[in-house]
Design an enzyme around this catalytic site. Structure first.
Site, short mmCIF file in Angstrom:
data_model
loop_
_atom_site.label_atom_id
_atom_site.label_comp_id
_atom_site.label_asym_id
_atom_site.label_seq_id
_atom_site.Cartn_x
_atom_site.Cartn_y
_atom_site.Cartn_z
N PRO A 291 0.83 -1.21 0.00
CA PRO A 291 0.00 0.00 0.00
C PRO A 291 0.87 1.26 0.00
CG PRO A 291 -0.71 -1.55 1.70
CD PRO A 291 0.61 -2.04 1.17
N GLU A 292 0.59 2.15 -0.93
CA GLU A 292 1.33 3.41 -1.02
C GLU A 292 0.47 4.52 -0.42
OE1 GLU A 292 4.33 3.86 -2.27
OE2 GLU A 292 4.74 2.04 -3.42
#
Ligand SMILES: [Zn+2]
Length: 270
Positions: free
Chosen positions: A2-3
């Site tokens: 997840p960014e």
């Protein structure tokens, strides 16, 4: 992994479902995450969740007299489910909030659930983070000042979370394309005008990703199997050899700091 945009979409999806509710119970099924879940977390029942904020890729669940600090690691996701929903193998942590629960699933266990009752901004994990790219703090002048001391290429500068937080590899590549800047351009030689274009490109790229993730918001209630990744139609990232969507030149790939960089040799200049 997840960014920042995925974490921000998670925050926006969760906050209306969680804020204002009182924690009725806490379940820690697996305390061995990236760091052990601290004993304080077990005693959170009775506190009210006031808000969920974000700093970099950390979610900060404001409980009034302290913050639960949650990181999704490599593979984590948070969901809101009905109470009593059977836990699956990788569902390590629940915050029960009366008629719903907030559940962390993290197959690889690189995520974190921590607690601090001190000033959260000064927590060791947060204190050295760079500026928030979507905040007003990132503008042409700030970027210009921050880049002066950097001998590296601008791409490597962008990925240094001690300067600007949350610009991962995909977003660094895409932002530099939109700004027309070659990824190997020395950071300290960027003009103020180019810093202005780059700051705008970073915000545009991250905001577009957050918008694209908006359609996944329904996944936070009741569903499982949300990937934590958005489908992206990229301009340069992972497109080596393919034609530039703007000028038709073949996208090139190079290595910078063990990470793949993609750029258009015609649209992006030193
Ligand atoms: Zn091009």
């Amino acid at each position: 992994m997840p960014e920042l945009p995925e974490v921000e979409v998670t925050r926006r999806g969760l906050e209306p479902l969680v804020a204002g509710r009182v924690i009725s119970a806490v379940a820690v099924r697996e305390p061995r995450l990236r760091w052990p879940v601290p004993a304080d977390v077990y005693g959170l029942a009775g506190r009210r969740v006031l808000a969920i904020r974000r700093r970099g890729k950390y979610l900060l669940i404001d409980c009034g007299d302290g913050h639960l600090i949650v990181h999704l690691g490599m593979s984590g996701s948070l969901r809101v489910l009905p109470p009593g929903s059977p836990a699956q193998k990788h569902d390590h942590f629940d915050l029960v909030l009366g008629d719903r629960l907030l559940r962390l699933r993290d197959p690889r266990r690189f995520g974190a659930v921590l607690w601090t009752s001190a000033d959260v901004a000064r927590h060791p994990l947060l204190a050295s983070l760079g500026i928030e790219p979507l905040s007003r703090a990132l503008d042409a002048e700030r970027l210009y000042r921050l880049t002066r001391a950097h001998r590296t290429g601008i791409k490597q500068f962008l990925m240094d979370g001690r300067r600007i937080v949350g610009v991962g590899n995909i977003y660094a590549n895409e932002s530099l394309f939109h700004a027309g800047i070659h990824p190997r351009s020395p950071a300290r030689r960027l003009s103020l005008a180019r810093c202005e274009r780059l700051a705008a490109a970073i915000k545009l790229t991250l905001r577009a990703a957050i918008r694209a993730g908006g359609s996944t918001l329904r996944d936070f209630v009741g569903a499982d199997g949300a990937s934590g990744h958005f489908q992206r139609r990229t301009w340069v990232y992972d497109r080596a050899g393919e034609p530039c969507r703007r000028c038709g030149a073949a996208i090139r790939r190079l290595e910078q700091g063990q990470r793949s960089t993609y750029f258009c040799p015609r649209c992006q200049r030193y």
